[in-house]
Scaffold this active site. Structure first.
Site, mmCIF file in Angstrom:
data_model
loop_
_atom_site.group_PDB
_atom_site.id
_atom_site.type_symbol
_atom_site.label_atom_id
_atom_site.label_comp_id
_atom_site.label_asym_id
_atom_site.label_seq_id
_atom_site.Cartn_x
_atom_site.Cartn_y
_atom_site.Cartn_z
ATOM 1 N N THR A 117 51.556 15.974 -41.347
ATOM 2 C CA THR A 117 51.479 14.668 -42.003
ATOM 3 C C THR A 117 51.297 13.539 -41.007
ATOM 4 O OG1 THR A 117 52.794 13.066 -43.257
ATOM 5 C CG2 THR A 117 54.015 14.660 -41.975
ATOM 6 N N TYR A 141 61.501 13.544 -42.657
ATOM 7 C CA TYR A 141 60.337 14.298 -43.143
ATOM 8 C C TYR A 141 59.303 14.427 -42.018
ATOM 9 C CZ TYR A 141 55.950 15.260 -45.470
ATOM 10 O OH TYR A 141 54.740 15.802 -45.812
HETATM 11 N N1 UFG Z 1 55.187 2.805 -53.755
HETATM 12 C C1 UFG Z 1 55.608 1.759 -54.552
HETATM 13 N N2 UFG Z 1 56.249 2.051 -55.707
HETATM 14 C C2 UFG Z 1 56.483 3.318 -56.119
HETATM 15 C C3 UFG Z 1 56.051 4.384 -55.303
HETATM 16 C C4 UFG Z 1 55.405 4.089 -54.113
HETATM 17 O O1 UFG Z 1 55.411 0.592 -54.216
HETATM 18 O O2 UFG Z 1 57.089 3.509 -57.197
HETATM 19 C C5 UFG Z 1 54.501 2.511 -52.501
HETATM 20 C C6 UFG Z 1 55.242 3.030 -51.283
HETATM 21 O O3 UFG Z 1 56.207 2.102 -50.852
HETATM 22 C C7 UFG Z 1 54.103 3.216 -50.306
HETATM 23 C C8 UFG Z 1 52.923 3.598 -51.195
HETATM 24 O O4 UFG Z 1 53.265 3.170 -52.509
HETATM 25 O O5 UFG Z 1 53.824 2.021 -49.666
HETATM 26 C C9 UFG Z 1 52.648 5.051 -51.220
HETATM 27 O O6 UFG Z 1 53.862 5.729 -51.527
HETATM 28 P P1 UFG Z 1 53.917 7.291 -51.868
HETATM 29 O O7 UFG Z 1 55.338 7.618 -52.168
HETATM 30 O O8 UFG Z 1 52.887 7.623 -52.875
HETATM 31 O O9 UFG Z 1 53.465 7.957 -50.515
HETATM 32 P P2 UFG Z 1 54.105 7.823 -49.065
HETATM 33 O O10 UFG Z 1 53.170 6.973 -48.277
HETATM 34 O O11 UFG Z 1 55.516 7.420 -49.046
HETATM 35 O O12 UFG Z 1 54.174 9.325 -48.615
HETATM 36 C C10 UFG Z 1 53.132 10.193 -48.867
HETATM 37 C C11 UFG Z 1 53.652 11.606 -49.004
HETATM 38 C C12 UFG Z 1 54.171 12.098 -47.705
HETATM 39 C C13 UFG Z 1 53.194 11.844 -46.605
HETATM 40 C C14 UFG Z 1 52.833 10.392 -46.568
HETATM 41 C C15 UFG Z 1 51.872 10.020 -45.508
HETATM 42 O O13 UFG Z 1 54.683 11.657 -49.961
HETATM 43 O O14 UFG Z 1 54.369 13.476 -47.828
HETATM 44 O O15 UFG Z 1 52.254 10.072 -47.811
HETATM 45 O O16 UFG Z 1 51.667 8.627 -45.569
HETATM 46 F F1 UFG Z 1 53.716 12.160 -45.422
#
Ligand code: UFG
Length: 327
Positions: A117, A141
Site C-alpha cells: 500500500t 496498517y
Molecule cells: N473519507 C471521508 N468520509 C468517510 C470515509 C472517508 O471523508 O466517511 C475520506 C478519508 O478521510 C480519506 C478519503 O475519504 O481522505 C479516502 O478514505 P478511504 O477510507 O476510502 O481510503 P483511505 O485513503 O483511508 O485508505 C485506503 C485503503 C487503504 C489504503 C489507502 C491508501 O483503505 O487500505 O487507501 O491510501 F492503504
C-alpha cells in the site's frame, strides 16, 4: 491449468483478481477465513476456508493444489481500526503473512505477488511518491505492510523466493459485469459510502476534515479502478514467470481527487445529491497520497483502461444497485 493460490480471494480486490486470473488461463484457488470476505464472491475457482495463522491448513492446501504461485491479498486494511487495534494488524498482517511465506517456501513456490500500500509512504509534503520514496508509515496498517515487504526481501536472500510487490493507491470501482464488487461490513471507504448516502442507506456522508492544506480543504487521493489494479497483478505474475526477478511497483494513476471532487462526480454520475456533513479529521489520514511513478507502465506494460473517476463511480454504482453477497 496452473493453480495460483489467492489469499483473500473472497474479498474485494482478491475476487476481482480471481476473475482476471481465470480469464488469463490460470485456476485461482481461494484461501480465505471469511472474516471480512464473502463466500458468494468465490466464483472463479475452488475455495478453501482457512486462516493465514493456521500452518497445518496452509500446508494441506499447498499439497492438494501444488500452486505455482501465490497472490497474497488477505489482510486487515482499515486505517482507523489500525490506529485503535494495532495488535490485530501486527498479528494478522505480519504474523499471518510470515506463516504464509514460510509455507510457500516449504512448498517450493518461487513466485509471490504481494498486495502492499501507499500507506507505507506516510506523509511527504510536496514529494512525488515513487518506489524509492522513504517508507515512513503513519499507522499500524502501513507499518504492517512495510514489515511484510521486509520479510520478502529477507526470504529472497535466504531462500530465493521472488516477489512482485504492488503498492496500491486508493482502489475503487467494480467489475463492469457486476459479478463481483466492493462490499465491506462495516463499510469505511469513501466511494461506497458516498453511494450509500445517495440512495439513503445512511443519513449522510461525513467529510473527515475540511481544514487540510489542499485547494478545497479535503484530503486528496489517487483512485485506481480495481479491474486495472488486478490486470497489473496478472502482468506481475507473468513478469515473475518470465524470470525478470523481484520488483516493487506503485499502482496509481498519478492524478489526485479530493473528497469533495469524488462527491461532486458521484452526484453527476448518479444524477442525485450527496447528503453530507463535515466532521473532524480521521486519525491516521495523510493530506495527500498520489503516485508519482510510471514504472508499472514502462516496465510491466500496464495500461489503466477504466481508472477515470467517472468510470470508477459508474461501475461502483452499477454494482451497488445490482450486486450484493449474502452473509
Ligand atoms: N473519507 C471521508 N468520509 C468517510 C470515509 C472517508 O471523508 O466517511 C475520506 C478519508 O478521510 C480519506 C478519503 O475519504 O481522505 C479516502 O478514505 P478511504 O477510507 O476510502 O481510503 P483511505 O485513503 O483511508 O485508505 C485506503 C485503503 C487503504 C489504503 C489507502 C491508501 O483503505 O487500505 O487507501 O491510501 F492503504
Amino acid at each position: 491449468m496452473a493453480h495460483v493460490l489467492v489469499t483473500g480471494g473472497a474479498g474485494y480486490i482478491g475476487s476481482h483478481a480471481c476473475k482476471a486470473l481465470k480469464q488469463a488461463g490460470f485456476t485461482p484457488v481461494v484461501y480465505d477465513n471469511l472474516v471480512t470476505g464473502w463466500k458468494d464472491a468465490v466464483k472463479f475457482g475452488p475455495f478453501e476456508q482457512g486462516d493465514l495463522n493456521d500452518r497445518v491448513r496452509l500446508d494441506q492446501v499447498f499439497a492438494k493444489y501444488q500452486p505455482t504461485a501465490v497472490m497474497h491479498f488477505a489482510a486487515l486494511s482499515q486505517v482507523g481500526e489500525a490506529m485503535s487495534q494495532p495488535g490485530r494488524y501486527w498479528a494478522n498482517n505480519v504474523g499471518g503473512s510470515l506463516n504464509l511465506i514460510e509455507a510457500s517456501v516449504a512448498a517450493g513456490v518461487t513466485d509471490f505477488v504481494f498486495s502492499s500500500t501507499c500507506a507505507t509512504y506516510g506523509e511527504h509534503d510536496n514529494v512525488v511518491l515513487d518506489e524509492n520514496t522513504p517508507q515512513l508509515p503513519l499507522n499500524a496498517y502501513g507499518a504492517s505492510k512495510r514489515a511484510v515487504e521486509d520479510i520478502l526481501t529477507d526470504f529472497e536472500a535466504a531462500h530465493g523466493l521472488l516477489s512482485v510487490v504492488f503498492r496500491y493507491f486508493n482502489v475503487a470501482g467494480a467489475d463492469p459485469e457486476a459479478e463481483v464488487g466492493e462490499f465491506h461490513r462495516p463499510e469505511t471507504h469513501l466511494v461506497p459510502l458516498v453511494l450509500d448516502a445517495i440512495d439513503g442507506k445512511h443519513d449522510s456522508l461525513t467529510i473527515f476534515g475540511t481544514d487540510y492544506d489542499t485547494p478545497d480543504g479535503t484530503c486528496i487521493r489517487d483512485y485506481v479502478h480495481v479491474c486495472d489494479l488486478v490486470d497489473a497483478h496478472v502482468l506481475g505474475l507473468k513478469w515473475l514467470q518470465d524470470g525478470k526477478g523481484s520488483r516493487v511497483f506503485n499502482l496509481g494513476t498519478g492524478t489526485g481527487f479530493s473528497v469533495r471532487e469524488v462527491m461532486d462526480k458521484a452526484a453527476v454520475v448518479t444524477g442525485k445529491d450527496v447528503p453530507c456533513n463535515t466532521g473532524a479529521r480521521r486519525a491516521g489520514d495523510c493530506t495527500k497520497l498520489v503516485s508519482g511513478s510510471t514504472r508499472a507502465a514502462s516496465e510491466l506494460g500496464w495500461e489503466p483502461r477504466r481508472s477515470t473517476l467517472e468510470t470508477m463511480i459508474h461501475d461502483a454504482w452499477k454494482w451497488h444497485k445490482t450486486g450484493h453477497y449474502e452473509a
